[in-house]
Scaffold this active site. Structure first.
Site, short mmCIF file in Angstrom:
data_model
loop_
_atom_site.label_atom_id
_atom_site.label_comp_id
_atom_site.label_asym_id
_atom_site.label_seq_id
_atom_site.Cartn_x
_atom_site.Cartn_y
_atom_site.Cartn_z
N ARG A 22 0.83 -1.21 0.00
CA ARG A 22 0.00 0.00 0.00
C ARG A 22 0.85 1.25 0.00
O ARG A 22 0.34 2.37 0.14
CB ARG A 22 -0.95 0.01 1.21
CG ARG A 22 -1.98 -1.09 1.18
CD ARG A 22 -2.82 -1.09 -0.07
NE ARG A 22 -3.78 -0.01 -0.12
CZ ARG A 22 -4.35 0.45 -1.25
NH1 ARG A 22 -4.03 -0.10 -2.41
NH2 ARG A 22 -5.21 1.44 -1.21
N GLY A 23 2.17 1.08 -0.15
CA GLY A 23 3.06 2.25 -0.24
C GLY A 23 3.13 2.76 -1.67
O GLY A 23 2.42 2.26 -2.55
N PHE A 24 4.01 3.73 -1.89
CA PHE A 24 4.10 4.36 -3.20
C PHE A 24 4.46 3.36 -4.30
O PHE A 24 3.69 3.12 -5.23
CB PHE A 24 5.12 5.52 -3.09
CG PHE A 24 5.71 5.99 -4.37
CD1 PHE A 24 4.92 6.24 -5.49
CD2 PHE A 24 7.08 6.23 -4.47
CE1 PHE A 24 5.47 6.70 -6.67
CE2 PHE A 24 7.64 6.69 -5.64
CZ PHE A 24 6.84 6.91 -6.75
N LYS A 167 19.27 0.13 5.65
CA LYS A 167 18.84 -0.39 4.34
C LYS A 167 19.95 -1.27 3.74
O LYS A 167 19.66 -2.34 3.19
CB LYS A 167 18.55 0.82 3.45
CG LYS A 167 17.88 0.52 2.16
CD LYS A 167 16.39 0.65 2.27
CE LYS A 167 15.75 0.07 1.03
NZ LYS A 167 14.39 -0.31 1.22
N1 LIG Z 1 10.85 6.56 -2.91
C1 LIG Z 1 12.09 6.56 -3.39
O1 LIG Z 1 12.62 7.52 -3.95
C2 LIG Z 1 12.92 5.28 -3.29
C3 LIG Z 1 14.06 5.14 -4.06
C4 LIG Z 1 14.78 3.97 -3.98
C5 LIG Z 1 14.38 2.99 -3.11
N2 LIG Z 1 13.28 3.17 -2.34
C6 LIG Z 1 12.93 2.13 -1.40
O2 LIG Z 1 11.66 1.58 -1.72
C7 LIG Z 1 11.03 1.18 -0.54
C8 LIG Z 1 9.59 1.59 -0.55
O3 LIG Z 1 9.54 2.94 -0.80
P1 LIG Z 1 8.16 3.67 -0.93
O4 LIG Z 1 8.47 5.03 -1.42
O5 LIG Z 1 7.19 2.82 -1.69
O6 LIG Z 1 7.71 3.72 0.60
P2 LIG Z 1 6.34 4.13 1.26
O7 LIG Z 1 6.69 4.77 2.54
O8 LIG Z 1 5.47 4.86 0.30
O9 LIG Z 1 5.64 2.73 1.53
C9 LIG Z 1 6.05 1.87 2.52
C10 LIG Z 1 4.89 0.94 2.90
O10 LIG Z 1 5.38 0.08 3.92
C11 LIG Z 1 4.37 -0.04 4.91
N3 LIG Z 1 4.98 -0.33 6.21
C12 LIG Z 1 5.56 0.52 7.07
N4 LIG Z 1 5.95 -0.11 8.18
C13 LIG Z 1 5.59 -1.40 8.02
C14 LIG Z 1 5.69 -2.55 8.85
N5 LIG Z 1 6.25 -2.49 10.06
N6 LIG Z 1 5.20 -3.72 8.39
C15 LIG Z 1 4.62 -3.80 7.17
N7 LIG Z 1 4.49 -2.75 6.35
C16 LIG Z 1 4.97 -1.55 6.76
C17 LIG Z 1 3.67 1.27 4.92
O11 LIG Z 1 2.36 1.12 5.45
C18 LIG Z 1 3.69 1.67 3.46
O12 LIG Z 1 2.51 1.25 2.82
C19 LIG Z 1 11.82 1.73 0.62
O13 LIG Z 1 12.49 0.68 1.26
C20 LIG Z 1 12.81 2.67 -0.01
O14 LIG Z 1 14.03 2.64 0.65
C21 LIG Z 1 12.52 4.28 -2.41
#
Ligand SMILES: NC(=O)c1ccc[n+]([C@@H]2O[C@H](COP(=O)([O-])OP(=O)(O)OC[C@H]3O[C@@H](n4cnc5c(N)ncnc54)[C@H](O)[C@@H]3O)[C@@H](O)[C@H]2O)c1
Length: 562
Positions: A22-24, A167
């Site tokens: 449900r994240g991005f 990470k």
């Molecule tokens: N956004 C960026 O620019 C980017 C770039 C490279 C890598 N990433 C990596 O991608 C990953 C996801 O990024 P995103 O932007 O989708 O994050 P986000 O914060 O939008 O989504 C994270 C999701 O994880 C869930 N979550 C949080 N804590 C939790 C838990 N304890 N148990 C289960 N679920 C949990 C949240 O409810 C949320 O839906 C991250 O690990 C990030 O490091 C992101």
């Protein structure tokens, strides 16, 4: 990989779990998997229940047809993960960014311990493939540029933030878990992910723009960066899932850089986003060292005060924004069969469309500026803030004429006033002889009622005078009681200042007030946000200096681990 070929090729549905679905990036992956048509998707996230919105139509359909299901899972709780992953073929572990960065222990439990739990649960429930959504940040130390960096890059000894350190630890755990108990793993390191629904990078830029900071460029603006559209990250995950089976030797236990394969100037990208959302493009260059010094100072003060650090993201942004960071994706192209499915230009366009719609929802309210409020939001405010340039200019001209008439005509104040009244009377009498049309132009006569003062205006004025008078009387009364030295100095000081102004140069004083009123409020309104933030930084710096000179005994520094 073409969506149509996948749809037509395999009629057997494979089950996958999207952890953090449900994240991005998770949402985007779920929707892509469902659109491909050959997956049954288990969406797992920390929310107890699933809340759908307008962008979830694909998921909504899949939920009702049984091709998708929702599982409430906290990665800190292994049995919950086992339950959600049992019988699935692939687990896409997206990870989280929405963590309280000042609570290091909680972050550790979610990122590092959570990854241990995910690995262990996957083994227990017989999952075949585990793909971890890592980040290109794990090879960036914030000081050394990365040019065309590939997977041979070594991890830095010290990371720019604790979260990146965690990470990197999680990524290592994933890689070491490969090929044990039949589990195959790999990690994808995407560089600066953006797209519709972004919760990190683009919202950060929007906030910068709203607060007036997006006008600033940190450094020379020549540094290059790689960006990745979210849909391409998802495509890479699906490619990796296939490649773990078909190309196991070169994929399992490995990490891969993922980008849009189109490095651009970091500031060109930011300008596209900021300008596309209707804000001015960055134009004022600031030295990198100065910006980093200010952020470090602010971060340090906040940590000293035990407030946690709100400046972590800003500090990381400054590092990212001033360094060159480009990656070589040859390994992903060769072994995963990855190429971007959405170009950078198209990705920027759909991101802008999404965020423009989002911003429109919040832009309905008109915000009054502080300058407007200071001036009472009325006619005076309109005049001094140059809302109607012609009116303001005429008022300024008339005031200057009066000023000249009273102070520089060589007459006393009384005779200047008498002469003015005389001219006014003659002009009024003369108006009667002016024809209603001169050379075809209509001459408008001012009706006498325009000069009348209404009874209510007189009443308001006299009430205001009485209020001011009574306040003065109360002030003098409290002065006569004695004991309040501050009040005495305030009243005596102001009266003495008034005496000085009147006796020395009332003319110079009035001229200064007049020029100041017609310029200062206007300038203040134009740069209100910048001045506000500069003042905040200045006050925070003063607080730091004060703390250095007079250490506060109660200040506690927050431990890294509880
Ligand atoms: N956004 C960026 O620019 C980017 C770039 C490279 C890598 N990433 C990596 O991608 C990953 C996801 O990024 P995103 O932007 O989708 O994050 P986000 O914060 O939008 O989504 C994270 C999701 O994880 C869930 N979550 C949080 N804590 C939790 C838990 N304890 N148990 C289960 N679920 C949990 C949240 O409810 C949320 O839906 C991250 O690990 C990030 O490091 C992101």
């Amino acid at each position: 990989m073409d969506e149509d070929s996948v749809r037509g090729g395999d009629s057997h549905l494979k089950t996958c779990v999207v952890l953090g679905g449900r994240g991005f990036t998770g949402r985007s992956l779920v929707s892509r998997l469902l659109r491909l048509g050959n997956w049954t998707v288990r969406v797992a996230d920390s929310g107890h229940t699933l809340h759908l919105d307008a962008s979830d139509s694909v998921l909504e359909d899949a939920l009702s047809s049984g091709r998708a299901s929702y599982h409430s899972v906290d990665v800190r709780d292994k049995p919950q993960i086992v339950k959600a992953t049992e019988g699935s073929y692939v687990v896409f572990y997206m990870g989280a960014t929405d963590l309280p960065s000042h609570d290091y222990f909680d972050c550790y439990k979610v990122i590092v311990q959570g990854t241990r739990n995910v690995i262990s649960a996957c083994r227990e429930s017989g999952v075949r493939n585990l793909i971890y959504n890592s980040s290109a940040d794990v090879v960036f130390d914030g000081s050394q540029p990365i040019r065309d960096g590939d997977e041979s890059l070594r991890r830095p000894l010290k990371f720019q933030s604790m979260l990146t350190d965690f990470k990197a630890q999680a990524e290592s755990l994933i890689k070491f878990a490969n090929n044990r108990d039949g589990l195959l793993t790999c990690a994808l390191r995407s560089s600066i992910v953006f797209g519709p629904g972004d919760t990190e990078f683009v919202p950060f830029l929007v906030n910068l723009a709203k607060s007036g900071y997006a006008k600033f460029i940190i450094g020379s603006s020549e540094n290059m960066s790689d960006f990745t559209y979210s849909e391409n990250v998802c495509h890479a995950h699906i490619c990796a899932a296939e490649a773990l089976d078909s190309n196991m030797e070169f994929v399992a236990g490995k990490d891969f850089f993922i980008t849009n394969l189109k490095p651009v100037r970091f500031w060109d990208f930011v300008s596209h986003i900021v300008e596309g959302l209707g804000y001015p493009r960055p134009s004022i260059k600031l030295p990198v060292r100065l910006v980093l010094f200010v952020f470090s100072l602010l971060k340090w003060t906040h940590e000293k005060e035990g407030l946690g650090s709100n400046y972590d993201t800003a500090h990381q942004y400054a590092l990212l924004a001033s360094s060159t960071r480009t990656f070589n994706c040859n390994a992903a192209k060769k072994h995963l069969g990855y190429t971007p499915v959405v170009t950078l230009e198209d990705g920027i366009a759909s991101t802008l469309q999404w965020f423009s719609r989002d911003l429109e929802k919040f832009d309905d309210t008109i915000i009054q500026s502080t300058a407007d409020q200071l001036l009472g939001c009325g006619k005076v405010a309109d005049l001094l803030l140059w809302r109607n340039e012609k009116k303001t200019f005429l008022s300024f001209l008339f005031l200057n004429l009066f000023y000249y008439w009273f102070f520089f005509s060589g007459n006393t104040f009384t005779s200047s006033a008498a002469q003015l009244l005389f001219i006014f009377a003659v002009a009024l009498y003369g108006v009667a002889f002016v024809p209603s049309k001169i050379f075809g132009f209509q001459v408008k006569k001012i009706p006498p009622w325009r000069f009348e003062i209404s009874e209510s205006a007189v009443r308001d004025l006299s009430r205001d005078i009485v209020v001011v008078w009574n306040q003065g009387v109360r002030g003098f009364k409290s002065l006569s009681i004695g004991g309040d030295w501050i009040k005495f100095f305030k009243i005596a000081g102001s009266l003495y200042l008034l005496k000085l102004i009147v006796s020395r140069s009332l003319a110079a004083f009035l001229f200064t007030v007049m020029s100041f009123s017609f310029t200062a409020f206007f300038i203040y309104e134009q740069y209100e946000l910048e001045l506000y933030h500069l003042a905040r930084i200045f006050i925070e710096c003063l607080t730091v200096l004060k703390r250095m000179v007079i250490p506060v005994s109660g200040a506690s520094s927050k431990p890294m681990f509880m």
